[in-house]
Design a protein around this motif. Structure first.
Motif, mmCIF file in Angstrom:
data_model
loop_
_atom_site.group_PDB
_atom_site.id
_atom_site.type_symbol
_atom_site.label_atom_id
_atom_site.label_comp_id
_atom_site.label_asym_id
_atom_site.label_seq_id
_atom_site.Cartn_x
_atom_site.Cartn_y
_atom_site.Cartn_z
ATOM 1 N N ASN A 9 47.547 21.728 20.888
ATOM 2 C CA ASN A 9 47.884 22.876 21.722
ATOM 3 C C ASN A 9 46.620 23.533 22.279
ATOM 4 O O ASN A 9 46.637 24.682 22.694
ATOM 5 N N PHE A 10 45.540 22.781 22.289
ATOM 6 C CA PHE A 10 44.262 23.256 22.811
ATOM 7 C C PHE A 10 43.486 22.059 23.349
ATOM 8 O O PHE A 10 43.825 20.912 23.065
ATOM 9 N N CYS A 11 42.478 22.334 24.138
ATOM 10 C CA CYS A 11 41.638 21.267 24.692
ATOM 11 C C CYS A 11 40.467 20.997 23.764
ATOM 12 O O CYS A 11 39.744 21.922 23.374
ATOM 13 N N THR A 45 47.983 23.009 26.850
ATOM 14 C CA THR A 45 47.759 24.449 26.730
ATOM 15 C C THR A 45 49.031 25.205 27.060
ATOM 16 O O THR A 45 49.141 26.394 26.788
ATOM 17 N N LYS A 57 45.406 27.115 16.414
ATOM 18 C CA LYS A 57 45.352 25.741 16.921
ATOM 19 C C LYS A 57 46.234 24.835 16.064
ATOM 20 O O LYS A 57 46.363 25.030 14.863
#
Length: 126
Positions: A9-11, A45, A57
């Motif tokens: 759910n994040f880069c 995202t 995260k």
């Protein structure tokens, strides 16, 4: 010969390094050869819905692999992948590992043959 999908759910800051670390764990724990890398990385995202009691995260490792590994091998894999998640997402990073075991006759490989009919070059009963 595992197929892995990793969803976050994040880069990630450095995708190639993360994928290399992931593959090294797979080689060390599952004893697969170095050239056996099939990984789909999905960094979201938006559109990633996680349990409401987790706000940080989150990483989900989904691994389709040939059946036969022992529970000890699976425990080692879980431990190493959760440590990898923490190393890139911090201590508050949550992670799940989902293993999908497939019988060799249900996995098609070289020239349309089932994996049970070919020498894979590695063992699954570890």
């Amino acid at each position: 010969m595992p197929f892995s999908r990793i969803t976050t759910n994040f880069c990630l800051e450095n995708e190639p390094v993360f994928i290399d670390q992931f593959h090294k764990i797979m080689m060390a724990v599952l004893k697969i050869p170095d050239n056996d890398r099939i990984v789909a990385l999905d960094q979201k995202t938006k559109g990633f819905y996680q349990p409401t009691n987790y706000s940080g995260k989150y990483i989900v490792f989904e691994i389709a692999m040939l059946s036969g590994r022992t529970i000890e091998t699976k425990r080692k894999l879980y431990k190493n992948l959760i440590a990898l998640a923490s190393s890139v997402g911090g201590e508050s990073c949550s992670a799940n590992v989902i293993l999908k075991e497939v019988e060799k006759e249900n996995w098609g490989v070289e020239r349309g043959q089932p994996a049970s009919d070919v020498d894979l070059g590695f063992k699954t009963n570890i």
